[in-house]
Design an enzyme around this catalytic site. Sequence first.
Site: not given
Ligand code: KPL
Length: 307
Positions: A188, A258
């Site tokens: 991630k 985000s």
């Molecule tokens: O985790 C995310 C974020 O925006 O922080 C994703 C998975 C990229 C989704 O926008």
Amino acid sequence: MPLPNLGRIHIVGSGAIGSLIAVGAQHNNIAYSLSPRRADQLTQRLITYSGQSILLNQNLPEPEKLAETDLLIMPVKAHQLAQAAAQWQPRIQDNTPVLLVHNGMGGLESVREVLKKQPIYLATTSHGAMKINQHEVKHTGFGRTMVGEAPDNRNGSGEQSEMVMKVLSRCLQPVTWQEDIERALWTKLAINAVINPLTAIYDITNGKLDSLQFRGQIGDICDEVAQVAQACKIDLTSDFLKENVQLIIANTANNYSSMHQDISAKRTSENDAINGFIVKQAEKKGIDVPVNTFLHNKIKSLEKNYS
Ligand code: KPL
């Protein structure tokens, strides 16, 4: 059906992911409280992925004390965790399970400084959600969630792990249990290291990254993350990371990341816990990561321009 061995869940903050969890709890008759950092920020409505509008009307008052059978969920940014943990520490038992859900790395270490005994669980989700105003959240991208025990878990029991898994399976589905949650977190991390800064810098939705223009940069970021991960003894290849990044770009195509949301709203982003973390680890291992260094500095300079 209510879950056996579960009291209530308490969700710290009233951000996009916390609000998604609260709606999942309400839908599954799990007693919950959602505690915004500021009273005027409480989410009251969620627009689901399919466009349904749901009122969060079963939110319980913030508890004085949490029981061992309660679950404290902390879906706040990595840099807000230490303060949040200090605030909740006097209210929880040594055995109350705590679940961290945040982007980037370093959160466990800062929470452990404060919550020395509690069993900690770590989750990562690729669901996309955004706060469209102070009281409303929209679920913008359907993702998946992975959860596992923190490597230094102190008092966790099998029964407790099962309870955490069951709660999340209802509130942030689909969920898979990870024996090796660190590998999932690094995966991630690579996704965020690509999508978040690029969408913030170029002012685009996640889906726009699926263009030839970005292929080279995406490849370079994944190569660097894989190299650092391997040096940290995490078994990940660059090809695996690239595949996962492309999958999330497709699944969250209409989402603003985000970091894009933070930069647009002039809030401190998770830059230090994402690209900044990679740069720091790389320095420790003597690895050169020019693309992550550039992105980390570029986002820092955007944050500096806040008036
Ligand atoms: O985790 C995310 C974020 O925006 O922080 C994703 C998975 C990229 C989704 O926008």
